[in-house]
Design a protein around this motif. Structure first.
Motif, PDB file in Angstrom:
ATOM      1  N   ARG A  65       0.670  -1.128  -0.115  1.00  0.00           N
ATOM      2  CA  ARG A  65      -0.002  -0.005   0.058  1.00  0.00           C
ATOM      3  C   ARG A  65       0.651   1.361   0.003  1.00  0.00           C
ATOM      4  O   ARG A  65       0.534   2.298  -0.448  1.00  0.00           O
ATOM      5  N   ASN A  66       2.198   1.229   0.645  1.00  0.00           N
ATOM      6  CA  ASN A  66       2.792   2.480   0.470  1.00  0.00           C
ATOM      7  C   ASN A  66       3.656   2.585  -0.636  1.00  0.00           C
ATOM      8  O   ASN A  66       4.573   3.562  -0.659  1.00  0.00           O
ATOM      9  N   ARG A  67       3.854   1.500  -1.335  1.00  0.00           N
ATOM     10  CA  ARG A  67       4.684   1.786  -2.491  1.00  0.00           C
ATOM     11  C   ARG A  67       4.225   2.803  -3.688  1.00  0.00           C
ATOM     12  O   ARG A  67       2.982   2.762  -4.049  1.00  0.00           O
ATOM     13  N   ARG A  68       4.942   3.661  -4.018  1.00  0.00           N
ATOM     14  CA  ARG A  68       4.581   4.769  -5.096  1.00  0.00           C
ATOM     15  C   ARG A  68       5.053   4.273  -6.420  1.00  0.00           C
ATOM     16  O   ARG A  68       6.074   3.756  -6.705  1.00  0.00           O
ATOM     17  N   MET A  69       4.082   4.202  -7.152  1.00  0.00           N
ATOM     18  CA  MET A  69       4.401   3.810  -8.846  1.00  0.00           C
ATOM     19  C   MET A  69       4.473   5.441  -9.739  1.00  0.00           C
ATOM     20  O   MET A  69       3.503   6.209  -9.310  1.00  0.00           O
ATOM     21  N   ASP A  70       5.197   5.108 -10.485  1.00  0.00           N
ATOM     22  CA  ASP A  70       5.192   6.401 -11.457  1.00  0.00           C
ATOM     23  C   ASP A  70       3.944   6.159 -12.493  1.00  0.00           C
ATOM     24  O   ASP A  70       3.614   5.046 -12.549  1.00  0.00           O
ATOM     25  N   TRP A  71       3.736   7.258 -13.478  1.00  0.00           N
ATOM     26  CA  TRP A  71       2.517   6.773 -14.329  1.00  0.00           C
ATOM     27  C   TRP A  71       2.659   5.859 -15.271  1.00  0.00           C
ATOM     28  O   TRP A  71       1.942   5.268 -15.704  1.00  0.00           O
TER      29      TRP A  71
END
Length: 98
Positions: A65-71
């Motif tokens: 849930r805390n992992r940020r993905m780029d576009w």
């Protein structure tokens, strides 16, 4: 999501959020916790005398849930889900975006 927002006011959503803060998670997250507790109890009954005591945290799934993905990652994920569900890809392919 659109149906939820059409049927539920912002005030009611806020009340549900407050309720969840007081009572704990609702839905799937709560079931994950309850199953982790049950699994820890079963594991502890089956462990040997020298075995490490199991904790519910040992059995909770980690959902990133805390992992940020780029576009680009988000777009690839959406396209993959769309393909699996038999959807059509109507995006235009540009040379600069692949």
């Amino acid at each position: 999501m659109a149906e939820l927002l059409a049927r539920t006011s912002s005030a009611e959503l806020t009340e549900w959020m407050a309720y969840e803060q007081i009572t704990g998670p609702l839905g799937g997250a709560r079931l994950d916790i309850l199953n982790a507790i049950l699994t820890a109890v079963v594991a502890n009954t089956a462990r040997g005398k020298n075995g490490r005591r199991a904790r519910p945290q040992d059995f909770l799934p980690k959902w990133d849930r805390n992992r940020r993905m780029d576009w680009r990652e988000m777009l690839a994920t959406v396209k993959q889900i769309n393909r699996r569900m038999g959807g059509n890809d109507h995006t235009r392919k540009r040379p600069d975006r692949g």
